[in-house]
Design a protein around this motif. Structure first.
Motif, PDB file in Angstrom:
ATOM      1  N   ALA A 143       0.703  -1.154   0.261  1.00  0.00           N
ATOM      2  CA  ALA A 143       0.077   0.647   0.264  1.00  0.00           C
ATOM      3  C   ALA A 143       1.118   1.511  -0.008  1.00  0.00           C
ATOM      4  O   ALA A 143       0.820   2.347  -0.732  1.00  0.00           O
ATOM      5  CB  ALA A 143      -1.175  -0.088   0.781  1.00  0.00           C
ATOM      6  N   ALA A 144       1.828   1.333   0.846  1.00  0.00           N
ATOM      7  CA  ALA A 144       2.877   3.073   0.567  1.00  0.00           C
ATOM      8  C   ALA A 144       3.336   2.605  -0.883  1.00  0.00           C
ATOM      9  O   ALA A 144       3.563   3.942  -0.793  1.00  0.00           O
ATOM     10  CB  ALA A 144       3.686   2.246   2.037  1.00  0.00           C
ATOM     11  N   ILE A 145       4.178   1.712  -1.029  1.00  0.00           N
ATOM     12  CA  ILE A 145       4.905   1.976  -1.802  1.00  0.00           C
ATOM     13  C   ILE A 145       3.808   2.136  -3.084  1.00  0.00           C
ATOM     14  O   ILE A 145       3.581   2.580  -4.798  1.00  0.00           O
ATOM     15  CB  ILE A 145       5.792   0.571  -2.502  1.00  0.00           C
ATOM     16  N   ALA A 146       2.498   2.146  -3.268  1.00  0.00           N
ATOM     17  CA  ALA A 146       1.628   2.007  -4.329  1.00  0.00           C
ATOM     18  C   ALA A 146       1.156   3.628  -4.164  1.00  0.00           C
ATOM     19  O   ALA A 146       1.257   4.248  -5.534  1.00  0.00           O
ATOM     20  CB  ALA A 146       0.028   0.835  -3.665  1.00  0.00           C
ATOM     21  N   ALA A 147       1.430   4.396  -2.787  1.00  0.00           N
ATOM     22  CA  ALA A 147       0.828   5.894  -2.712  1.00  0.00           C
ATOM     23  C   ALA A 147       2.123   6.458  -3.511  1.00  0.00           C
ATOM     24  O   ALA A 147       1.817   7.483  -4.139  1.00  0.00           O
ATOM     25  CB  ALA A 147       0.058   5.635  -1.299  1.00  0.00           C
ATOM     26  N   ALA A 148       3.668   5.762  -3.152  1.00  0.00           N
ATOM     27  CA  ALA A 148       4.466   6.803  -3.611  1.00  0.00           C
ATOM     28  C   ALA A 148       4.846   6.808  -5.140  1.00  0.00           C
ATOM     29  O   ALA A 148       5.068   7.731  -5.511  1.00  0.00           O
ATOM     30  CB  ALA A 148       5.273   6.494  -2.797  1.00  0.00           C
ATOM     31  N   ARG A 149       4.287   5.453  -5.458  1.00  0.00           N
ATOM     32  CA  ARG A 149       4.648   4.823  -6.683  1.00  0.00           C
ATOM     33  C   ARG A 149       3.342   5.369  -7.509  1.00  0.00           C
ATOM     34  O   ARG A 149       2.781   5.317  -9.302  1.00  0.00           O
ATOM     35  CB  ARG A 149       4.886   3.695  -7.723  1.00  0.00           C
ATOM     36  N   ASP A 150       2.203   6.046  -7.499  1.00  0.00           N
ATOM     37  CA  ASP A 150       0.760   6.609  -8.098  1.00  0.00           C
ATOM     38  C   ASP A 150       0.048   5.249  -8.434  1.00  0.00           C
ATOM     39  O   ASP A 150       0.071   5.767 -10.091  1.00  0.00           O
ATOM     40  CB  ASP A 150       1.080   7.644  -8.564  1.00  0.00           C
ATOM     41  N   LEU A 151      -0.231   4.927  -8.003  1.00  0.00           N
ATOM     42  CA  LEU A 151      -0.635   3.145  -8.829  1.00  0.00           C
ATOM     43  C   LEU A 151      -1.546   2.529  -8.101  1.00  0.00           C
ATOM     44  O   LEU A 151      -1.937   3.055  -7.510  1.00  0.00           O
ATOM     45  CB  LEU A 151       0.540   1.727  -8.216  1.00  0.00           C
ATOM     46  N   HIS A 152      -2.252   2.559  -9.555  1.00  0.00           N
ATOM     47  CA  HIS A 152      -3.788   2.572  -8.732  1.00  0.00           C
ATOM     48  C   HIS A 152      -4.782   1.054  -8.886  1.00  0.00           C
ATOM     49  O   HIS A 152      -4.190  -0.063 -10.673  1.00  0.00           O
ATOM     50  CB  HIS A 152      -5.108   3.223  -9.462  1.00  0.00           C
ATOM     51  N   ASP A 153      -5.258   0.415  -8.770  1.00  0.00           N
ATOM     52  CA  ASP A 153      -5.871  -1.288  -8.756  1.00  0.00           C
ATOM     53  C   ASP A 153      -5.114  -1.811  -9.089  1.00  0.00           C
ATOM     54  O   ASP A 153      -4.248  -2.884  -9.579  1.00  0.00           O
ATOM     55  CB  ASP A 153      -6.402  -0.937 -10.463  1.00  0.00           C
ATOM     56  N   ILE A 154      -3.785  -1.633  -7.422  1.00  0.00           N
ATOM     57  CA  ILE A 154      -3.023  -3.357  -7.177  1.00  0.00           C
ATOM     58  C   ILE A 154      -3.086  -3.614  -6.222  1.00  0.00           C
ATOM     59  O   ILE A 154      -4.313  -3.524  -5.285  1.00  0.00           O
ATOM     60  CB  ILE A 154      -1.996  -2.264  -7.343  1.00  0.00           C
ATOM     61  N   ALA A 155      -3.037  -5.256  -6.438  1.00  0.00           N
ATOM     62  CA  ALA A 155      -3.039  -6.277  -5.491  1.00  0.00           C
ATOM     63  C   ALA A 155      -2.854  -5.988  -4.364  1.00  0.00           C
ATOM     64  O   ALA A 155      -1.128  -5.288  -4.278  1.00  0.00           O
ATOM     65  CB  ALA A 155      -2.661  -7.970  -5.599  1.00  0.00           C
ATOM     66  N   PRO A 156      -3.075  -6.088  -3.482  1.00  0.00           N
ATOM     67  CA  PRO A 156      -3.098  -6.159  -2.208  1.00  0.00           C
ATOM     68  C   PRO A 156      -1.387  -7.084  -1.516  1.00  0.00           C
ATOM     69  O   PRO A 156      -1.527  -6.503  -0.716  1.00  0.00           O
ATOM     70  CB  PRO A 156      -4.387  -6.715  -1.104  1.00  0.00           C
ATOM     71  N   PHE A 157      -1.800  -8.360  -2.684  1.00  0.00           N
ATOM     72  CA  PHE A 157      -0.164  -8.714  -2.416  1.00  0.00           C
ATOM     73  C   PHE A 157       1.154  -8.788  -2.634  1.00  0.00           C
ATOM     74  O   PHE A 157       0.964  -7.815  -4.379  1.00  0.00           O
ATOM     75  CB  PHE A 157      -0.769 -10.336  -2.087  1.00  0.00           C
ATOM     76  N   PHE A 158       1.718  -9.284  -3.102  1.00  0.00           N
ATOM     77  CA  PHE A 158       3.202  -9.160  -4.154  1.00  0.00           C
ATOM     78  C   PHE A 158       3.822 -10.472  -4.565  1.00  0.00           C
ATOM     79  O   PHE A 158       2.884 -11.399  -3.259  1.00  0.00           O
ATOM     80  CB  PHE A 158       4.198  -8.209  -4.295  1.00  0.00           C
ATOM     81  N   ILE A 159       4.478 -11.076  -5.403  1.00  0.00           N
ATOM     82  CA  ILE A 159       4.867 -12.228  -5.814  1.00  0.00           C
ATOM     83  C   ILE A 159       6.342 -11.997  -5.878  1.00  0.00           C
ATOM     84  O   ILE A 159       6.990 -11.819  -6.306  1.00  0.00           O
ATOM     85  CB  ILE A 159       4.639 -12.348  -7.224  1.00  0.00           C
ATOM     86  N   ASP A 160       6.789 -13.157  -4.897  1.00  0.00           N
ATOM     87  CA  ASP A 160       8.297 -13.154  -5.450  1.00  0.00           C
ATOM     88  C   ASP A 160       8.979 -13.975  -6.206  1.00  0.00           C
ATOM     89  O   ASP A 160       7.801 -15.266  -5.813  1.00  0.00           O
ATOM     90  CB  ASP A 160       8.494 -14.038  -3.304  1.00  0.00           C
TER      91      ASP A 160
END
Length: 286
Positions: free
Chosen positions: A189-206
Protein backbone atom coordinates in the motif's frame (compact mmCIF):
# COMPACT_ATOMS: atom_id res chain seq x y z
CA UNK A 1 3.17 -29.55 83.16
CA UNK A 2 4.25 -32.53 81.03
CA UNK A 3 0.88 -32.54 79.24
CA UNK A 4 1.12 -28.81 78.62
CA UNK A 5 4.62 -29.13 77.20
CA UNK A 6 3.58 -32.04 74.98
CA UNK A 7 0.59 -30.06 73.65
CA UNK A 8 2.78 -27.14 72.80
CA UNK A 9 5.21 -29.41 70.96
CA UNK A 10 2.43 -31.00 68.94
CA UNK A 11 1.02 -27.58 68.11
CA UNK A 12 4.42 -26.39 66.92
CA UNK A 13 4.82 -29.48 64.76
CA UNK A 14 1.36 -28.95 63.28
CA UNK A 15 2.19 -25.41 62.34
CA UNK A 16 5.46 -26.52 60.76
CA UNK A 17 3.59 -29.15 58.70
CA UNK A 18 1.07 -26.64 57.35
CA UNK A 19 2.51 -23.86 55.12
CA UNK A 20 0.63 -20.55 55.04
CA UNK A 21 -2.58 -20.58 53.02
CA UNK A 22 -1.36 -17.89 50.59
CA UNK A 23 1.77 -19.92 49.82
CA UNK A 24 -0.33 -23.01 49.15
CA UNK A 25 -2.63 -21.11 46.78
CA UNK A 26 0.28 -19.51 44.93
CA UNK A 27 2.10 -22.84 44.57
CA UNK A 28 -0.94 -24.70 43.24
CA UNK A 29 -1.74 -21.84 40.85
CA UNK A 30 1.82 -21.85 39.56
CA UNK A 31 1.69 -25.62 39.05
CA UNK A 32 -1.55 -25.36 37.07
CA UNK A 33 -0.13 -22.49 35.01
CA UNK A 34 3.03 -24.44 34.13
CA UNK A 35 1.02 -27.48 33.07
CA UNK A 36 -1.24 -25.24 31.00
CA UNK A 37 1.75 -23.66 29.25
CA UNK A 38 3.15 -27.09 28.44
CA UNK A 39 -0.16 -28.24 26.94
CA UNK A 40 -0.40 -24.99 24.96
CA UNK A 41 3.05 -25.58 23.47
CA UNK A 42 2.05 -29.11 22.46
CA UNK A 43 -0.99 -27.65 20.69
CA UNK A 44 1.19 -25.00 19.05
CA UNK A 45 3.55 -27.71 17.83
CA UNK A 46 0.68 -29.57 16.15
CA UNK A 47 -0.47 -26.31 14.53
CA UNK A 48 3.08 -25.51 13.34
CA UNK A 49 3.59 -28.96 11.83
CA UNK A 50 0.30 -28.62 9.95
CA UNK A 51 1.35 -25.15 8.73
CA UNK A 52 4.73 -26.44 7.50
CA UNK A 53 3.06 -29.30 5.66
CA UNK A 54 0.51 -26.96 4.08
CA UNK A 55 3.16 -24.47 2.95
CA UNK A 56 5.37 -27.24 1.53
CA UNK A 57 2.47 -28.43 -0.59
CA UNK A 58 1.81 -24.90 -1.85
CA UNK A 59 5.43 -24.14 -2.68
CA UNK A 60 5.95 -27.30 -4.73
CA UNK A 61 2.58 -27.30 -6.49
CA UNK A 62 2.23 -26.35 -10.14
CA UNK A 63 1.86 -22.60 -10.70
CA UNK A 64 -1.74 -21.42 -10.76
CA UNK A 65 -3.20 -18.04 -11.87
CA UNK A 66 -3.22 -15.40 -9.17
CA UNK A 67 -6.54 -14.72 -7.40
CA UNK A 68 -8.96 -12.60 -9.42
CA UNK A 69 -9.42 -8.93 -8.47
CA UNK A 70 -12.88 -9.65 -7.09
CA UNK A 71 -11.36 -12.01 -4.51
CA UNK A 72 -8.47 -9.76 -3.47
CA UNK A 73 -10.25 -8.53 -0.31
CA UNK A 74 -10.49 -12.12 0.93
CA UNK A 75 -6.84 -13.07 0.32
CA UNK A 76 -5.21 -13.96 3.66
CA UNK A 77 -1.92 -15.36 4.85
CA UNK A 78 -3.60 -18.48 6.23
CA UNK A 79 -5.34 -19.40 2.98
CA UNK A 80 -3.06 -18.00 0.27
CA UNK A 81 0.49 -17.09 1.34
CA UNK A 82 3.28 -19.06 -0.39
CA UNK A 83 0.98 -20.29 -3.14
CA UNK A 84 2.88 -20.98 -6.35
CA UNK A 85 1.28 -18.61 -8.85
CA UNK A 86 1.78 -17.27 -12.37
CA UNK A 87 0.95 -13.89 -13.89
CA UNK A 88 1.57 -12.20 -17.24
CA UNK A 89 1.89 -8.53 -18.10
CA UNK A 90 4.28 -5.69 -18.76
CA UNK A 91 6.76 -4.31 -16.27
CA UNK A 92 6.65 -0.62 -15.36
CA UNK A 93 10.35 -0.24 -14.62
CA UNK A 94 10.10 3.50 -14.05
CA UNK A 95 7.93 2.78 -10.96
CA UNK A 96 10.17 0.23 -9.26
CA UNK A 97 11.01 0.49 -5.57
CA UNK A 98 14.23 -0.78 -3.96
CA UNK A 99 13.72 -2.38 -0.54
CA UNK A 100 16.68 -3.02 1.74
CA UNK A 101 17.50 -6.69 2.19
CA UNK A 102 20.09 -9.07 3.57
CA UNK A 103 20.27 -12.42 1.78
CA UNK A 104 22.67 -15.29 1.24
CA UNK A 105 24.15 -13.09 -1.49
CA UNK A 106 24.95 -10.39 1.05
CA UNK A 107 23.41 -6.96 1.78
CA UNK A 108 21.57 -5.12 -0.96
CA UNK A 109 18.03 -4.54 -2.18
CA UNK A 110 14.92 -6.31 -3.36
CA UNK A 111 13.70 -4.81 -6.64
CA UNK A 112 9.92 -4.46 -6.52
CA UNK A 113 8.46 -3.62 -9.93
CA UNK A 114 4.77 -3.16 -10.85
CA UNK A 115 3.44 -5.49 -13.53
CA UNK A 116 0.46 -4.23 -15.53
CA UNK A 117 -1.87 -6.98 -16.63
CA UNK A 118 -4.11 -6.93 -19.71
CA UNK A 119 -7.15 -5.99 -17.62
CA UNK A 120 -5.32 -2.89 -16.35
CA UNK A 121 -4.78 -4.14 -12.81
CA UNK A 122 -1.32 -4.16 -11.28
CA UNK A 123 0.65 -6.69 -9.29
CA UNK A 124 3.86 -5.80 -7.46
CA UNK A 125 6.62 -8.25 -8.37
CA UNK A 126 9.68 -8.79 -6.22
CA UNK A 127 11.96 -9.53 -9.17
CA UNK A 128 14.81 -10.48 -6.88
CA UNK A 129 17.97 -9.27 -5.22
CA UNK A 130 20.63 -6.82 -6.40
CA UNK A 131 23.78 -5.74 -4.51
CA UNK A 132 24.01 -2.21 -3.16
CA UNK A 133 26.05 -0.93 -6.11
CA UNK A 134 23.22 -1.91 -8.46
CA UNK A 135 20.43 -0.19 -6.57
CA UNK A 136 19.91 2.41 -9.31
CA UNK A 137 17.93 1.15 -12.29
CA UNK A 138 20.45 2.73 -14.70
CA UNK A 139 22.96 0.05 -13.68
CA UNK A 140 20.55 -2.69 -14.75
CA UNK A 141 19.32 -1.53 -18.14
CA UNK A 142 19.91 -4.87 -19.84
CA UNK A 143 17.87 -6.74 -17.28
CA UNK A 144 15.15 -4.10 -17.36
CA UNK A 145 14.47 -4.48 -21.08
CA UNK A 146 12.27 -7.44 -20.24
CA UNK A 147 8.60 -6.47 -20.36
CA UNK A 148 9.04 -2.98 -21.81
CA UNK A 149 7.16 -1.50 -24.73
CA UNK A 150 9.01 -1.99 -28.02
CA UNK A 151 7.48 0.28 -30.63
CA UNK A 152 3.75 -0.47 -30.73
CA UNK A 153 4.14 -4.04 -29.48
CA UNK A 154 3.84 -4.90 -25.82
CA UNK A 155 6.60 -7.23 -24.75
CA UNK A 156 4.69 -9.41 -22.28
CA UNK A 157 6.42 -11.53 -19.71
CA UNK A 158 5.24 -14.43 -17.63
CA UNK A 159 6.30 -14.41 -14.01
CA UNK A 160 6.01 -17.40 -11.71
CA UNK A 161 6.70 -17.23 -8.01
CA UNK A 162 5.27 -17.31 -4.52
CA UNK A 163 2.37 -15.16 -3.40
CA UNK A 164 3.40 -13.12 -0.37
CA UNK A 165 1.41 -10.85 1.93
CA UNK A 166 2.19 -7.16 2.30
CA UNK A 167 4.62 -6.13 5.04
CA UNK A 168 3.21 -2.87 6.41
CA UNK A 169 4.95 -0.10 8.38
CA UNK A 170 8.58 -1.13 8.02
CA UNK A 171 11.30 -3.43 9.26
CA UNK A 172 12.75 -4.09 12.69
CA UNK A 173 13.31 -0.74 14.44
CA UNK A 174 13.02 0.99 11.05
CA UNK A 175 10.06 2.77 9.50
CA UNK A 176 9.58 3.14 5.78
CA UNK A 177 10.36 6.67 4.55
CA UNK A 178 8.56 7.17 1.21
CA UNK A 179 9.57 10.86 0.99
CA UNK A 180 13.27 9.93 0.80
CA UNK A 181 12.57 6.64 -1.03
CA UNK A 182 13.91 4.52 1.81
CA UNK A 183 12.14 1.21 2.12
CA UNK A 184 12.74 -1.39 4.81
CA UNK A 185 9.77 -3.67 4.16
CA UNK A 186 7.66 -4.65 1.20
CA UNK A 187 4.65 -2.55 2.09
CA UNK A 188 2.41 -2.79 -0.97
CA UNK A 189 0.00 0.00 0.00
CA UNK A 190 2.77 2.47 0.88
CA UNK A 191 4.76 1.73 -2.29
CA UNK A 192 1.61 2.05 -4.39
CA UNK A 193 0.84 5.45 -2.86
CA UNK A 194 4.41 6.68 -3.34
CA UNK A 195 4.51 5.51 -6.99
CA UNK A 196 0.95 6.60 -7.83
CA UNK A 197 -0.22 3.08 -8.58
CA UNK A 198 -3.92 2.23 -8.69
CA UNK A 199 -5.92 -0.99 -8.96
CA UNK A 200 -3.05 -2.90 -7.43
CA UNK A 201 -3.25 -6.28 -5.72
CA UNK A 202 -2.87 -6.18 -1.90
CA UNK A 203 -0.13 -8.82 -2.12
CA UNK A 204 3.14 -9.16 -4.02
CA UNK A 205 4.89 -12.03 -5.77
CA UNK A 206 8.39 -13.28 -5.03
CA UNK A 207 9.63 -14.23 -8.51
CA UNK A 208 11.37 -17.57 -8.75
CA UNK A 209 14.77 -18.14 -10.34
CA UNK A 210 13.28 -19.07 -13.70
CA UNK A 211 11.58 -15.68 -14.07
CA UNK A 212 14.75 -13.59 -14.07
CA UNK A 213 16.34 -12.20 -17.23
CA UNK A 214 20.02 -11.86 -18.04
CA UNK A 215 21.56 -9.03 -16.10
CA UNK A 216 18.47 -8.65 -13.92
CA UNK A 217 17.88 -9.21 -10.22
CA UNK A 218 18.52 -12.64 -8.72
CA UNK A 219 15.20 -14.35 -8.13
CA UNK A 220 14.29 -17.47 -6.23
CA UNK A 221 15.80 -16.38 -2.92
CA UNK A 222 12.63 -16.67 -0.86
CA UNK A 223 13.41 -18.32 2.47
CA UNK A 224 10.59 -20.56 3.65
CA UNK A 225 11.49 -21.45 7.21
CA UNK A 226 9.28 -21.77 10.27
CA UNK A 227 11.03 -22.20 13.65
CA UNK A 228 9.58 -25.17 15.48
CA UNK A 229 10.90 -25.25 19.06
CA UNK A 230 7.54 -25.92 20.68
CA UNK A 231 8.47 -29.42 21.89
CA UNK A 232 11.50 -28.04 23.75
CA UNK A 233 9.35 -25.31 25.29
CA UNK A 234 6.71 -27.87 26.31
CA UNK A 235 9.27 -30.12 27.98
CA UNK A 236 10.70 -27.10 29.80
CA UNK A 237 7.30 -26.09 31.20
CA UNK A 238 6.47 -29.67 32.22
CA UNK A 239 9.87 -30.07 33.92
CA UNK A 240 9.32 -26.91 35.94
CA UNK A 241 5.86 -28.13 36.89
CA UNK A 242 7.19 -31.46 38.17
CA UNK A 243 9.99 -29.73 40.06
CA UNK A 244 7.40 -27.57 41.76
CA UNK A 245 5.29 -30.66 42.48
CA UNK A 246 8.31 -32.28 44.13
CA UNK A 247 8.82 -29.24 46.30
CA UNK A 248 5.15 -29.27 47.31
CA UNK A 249 5.42 -32.96 48.23
CA UNK A 250 8.43 -32.31 50.43
CA UNK A 251 6.68 -29.36 52.07
CA UNK A 252 3.34 -31.08 52.73
CA UNK A 253 4.32 -34.76 52.93
CA UNK A 254 7.46 -34.00 54.93
CA UNK A 255 5.36 -32.37 57.60
CA UNK A 256 3.36 -35.58 58.04
CA UNK A 257 6.55 -37.62 58.45
CA UNK A 258 7.94 -35.11 60.92
CA UNK A 259 4.89 -35.73 63.13
CA UNK A 260 6.05 -39.32 63.70
CA UNK A 261 9.69 -38.58 64.51
CA UNK A 262 11.09 -38.76 68.08
CA UNK A 263 11.16 -35.31 69.62
CA UNK A 264 14.01 -34.69 72.03
CA UNK A 265 12.72 -32.99 75.16
CA UNK A 266 14.81 -30.30 76.81
CA UNK A 267 16.82 -31.40 79.82
CA UNK A 268 14.74 -29.33 82.23
CA UNK A 269 11.45 -30.99 81.19
CA UNK A 270 13.04 -34.44 81.27
CA UNK A 271 14.33 -33.92 84.81
CA UNK A 272 10.91 -32.80 85.95
CA UNK A 273 9.41 -36.12 84.87
CA UNK A 274 12.04 -38.52 86.29
CA UNK A 275 10.72 -41.18 88.61
CA UNK A 276 12.42 -43.44 91.07
CA UNK A 277 14.78 -42.85 93.97
CA UNK A 278 16.37 -39.81 92.29
CA UNK A 279 13.09 -38.23 91.26
CA UNK A 280 12.72 -34.62 92.20
CA UNK A 281 9.74 -32.88 93.62
CA UNK A 282 6.80 -32.84 91.24
CA UNK A 283 4.84 -29.68 91.41
CA UNK A 284 1.24 -30.04 90.24
CA UNK A 285 -0.36 -27.07 88.56
CA UNK A 286 -2.81 -25.19 90.71
Amino acid sequence: MSEAVTGKAKGARGKAARPPLWLTVVSLTAFALLIGLGVWQIERRAWKLALIDRVEQRVHAAAQPIPSPTSWPTVTAASDEYRHVAVTGRFLHDREAPVQAVTEEGPGYWVLTPLRRDDGTLVLINRGFVPSERRDASTRQEGNRQGQVQGQVKDHVKVTGLLRMSEPKGGFLRTNDPVHDRWYSRDVAAIAAARDLHDIAPFFIDADAGSQSGGGPIGGLTVVRFPNNHLIYALTWFALAFMLAGKLFVTFGGGLFRGRRFVHEPAGDSAARRTGSDAGTIVEPT
